[in-house]
Design an enzyme around this catalytic site. Structure first.
Site, PDB file in Angstrom:
ATOM      1  N   HIS A   1       0.902  -1.301   0.068  1.00  0.00           N
ATOM      2  CA  HIS A   1       0.168   0.061  -0.172  1.00  0.00           C
ATOM      3  C   HIS A   1       0.880   1.415   0.023  1.00  0.00           C
ATOM      4  O   HIS A   1       0.378   2.488  -0.260  1.00  0.00           O
ATOM      5  CB  HIS A   1      -0.909  -0.097   1.349  1.00  0.00           C
ATOM      6  CG  HIS A   1      -1.812  -0.945   1.255  1.00  0.00           C
ATOM      7  ND1 HIS A   1      -2.964  -1.187  -0.025  1.00  0.00           N
ATOM      8  CD2 HIS A   1      -2.433  -1.943   2.267  1.00  0.00           C
ATOM      9  CE1 HIS A   1      -3.613  -2.140   0.504  1.00  0.00           C
ATOM     10  NE2 HIS A   1      -3.469  -2.789   1.670  1.00  0.00           N
TER      11      HIS A   1
ATOM     12  N   ASP B   1      -2.701 -10.600  -2.472  1.00  0.00           N
ATOM     13  CA  ASP B   1      -3.133 -10.247  -1.059  1.00  0.00           C
ATOM     14  C   ASP B   1      -4.668  -9.570  -1.651  1.00  0.00           C
ATOM     15  O   ASP B   1      -5.233  -9.262  -2.617  1.00  0.00           O
ATOM     16  CB  ASP B   1      -2.462  -8.924  -0.739  1.00  0.00           C
ATOM     17  CG  ASP B   1      -2.956  -8.339   0.677  1.00  0.00           C
ATOM     18  OD1 ASP B   1      -2.183  -8.720   1.393  1.00  0.00           O
ATOM     19  OD2 ASP B   1      -4.149  -7.736   0.609  1.00  0.00           O
TER      20      ASP B   1
HETATM   21 ZN   LIG Z   1      -4.314  -7.135   2.734  1.00  0.00          ZN
END
Ligand SMILES: [Zn+2]
Length: 309
Positions: A128, A165
């Protein structure tokens, strides 16, 4: 062929707050399961080095790296880098430097031929983290640091980053959006945090948004229908994996229904692509996975598939 397992004790010293899901016990869950299953004995173990400034600046801005380094708090203090998810405490900076350094070592090991593939069991996670922004527990984008190292240090022309993910790897996309030498493939729950990844505006971004409740069959269909053709056409000289196991059905964090066998399957598929086009070179970095038992089991089947059982 030898498989590297890269980690560092510093990654377990990073603890952010009570009730935060991204805990040091995640790494011990992987360790414990590896020992219990006997896989640990089959791996070559390495300590993660500290990432260098030069390696970080390939993917992050100088202002951002300065900001993170100057934000590092002292004992008993904490600093929030975003709206509350991404917190630094005393040992966070060192853990983040090891986590990114692990990806660099992984690339060095597979490029030298010392190992065929590497798994970086590290935290904080990375996918992220954008070029100039910390987000979603992530400070430095470990997998991107590794991929950029492969381009800069070894002159590779085609590196694939694949991300299973349950959350979209917005940071990796942000960093490589304008980098045609990197193919980024991601499956993720949508709509869901971080609310990115839907609009694909580049031939080297393969975003596959999936609705909540996705089962292994639907996940495999997405990989077979979208990732694998793109990977075959791209012919990656190296595959980097953002290995987040938070799509497991035992996870409270999200709403996918994957099981260990799905992670083993996708690992075998990626390993086959790596063998066909990249002499088997594959470097995997741990991202999410917060249900500790499921994380340990999933990481172990991932390792087992890398070993080739
Ligand atoms: Zn994640």
């Amino acid at each position: 062929m030898t498989i590297a397992f890269i980690t560092h004790h510093d990654c377990s010293l990073h603890r952010v707050a009570i009730h935060h899901p991204e805990v040091p016990e995640r790494l011990s869950a992987v360790d414990d399961r590896m020992l219990a299953s006997g896989i640990s004995m089959l791996l070559s173990h390495y300590d993660a080095p500290l990432v260098t400034g030069e390696q970080l600046l390939r993917v992050h801005t100088a202002d951002y790296v300065d900001y993170v380094e100057s934000s590092a708090p002292g004992p008993d203090d904490m600093v929030c880098l975003d709206e509350g998810d991404t917190v630094m405490t005393e040992h966070t900076l060192q853990a983040a430097r090891r986590a990114a350094g692990a990806a660099v070592l992984g690339v060095d090991l597979v490029m030298s031929g010392e190992v065929s593939s590497a798994f970086c069991s590290v935290r904080p996670p990375g996918h992220h983290a954008e070029r100039a922004r910390a987000m979603g527990f992530c400070i430095f984008n470990n997998v991107a640091v590794g991929a950029a190292h492969a381009l800069a240090q070894y002159g590779l022309e085609r590196v694939a980053v694949v991300d299973f993910d349950v959350h979209h790897g917005n940071g990796t996309e942000d960093i490589f959006r304008d980098e045609p030498r990197v193919l980024f493939c991601s499956t993720f729950q949508h709509p869901f945090y971080p609310h990115t990844g839907e609009a694909v505006d580049s031939p080297h971004l393969v975003n596959v948004p999936l609705t909540r409740g996705v089962t292994g069959k639907e996940f495999r269909d997405a990989v077979q229908g979208h990732w694998l053709p793109a990977l075959e056409a791209f012919r990656p000289q190296l595959i980097m994996i953002s290995a987040g196991f938070d799509g497991h059905r035992e996870e409270d964090m999200a709403d996918f229904r994957l099981v260990e066998d799905d992670y083993a399957w996708v690992t075998r598929e990626l390993k086959a692509v790596a063998k066909r086009h990249g002499e088997g070179r594959l470097v995997s970095c741990l991202e999410g996975g917060y249900a500790l038992s499921a994380l340990g089991r999933s990481a172990c089947v991932h390792l087992d598939a890398l070993i080739g059982h």
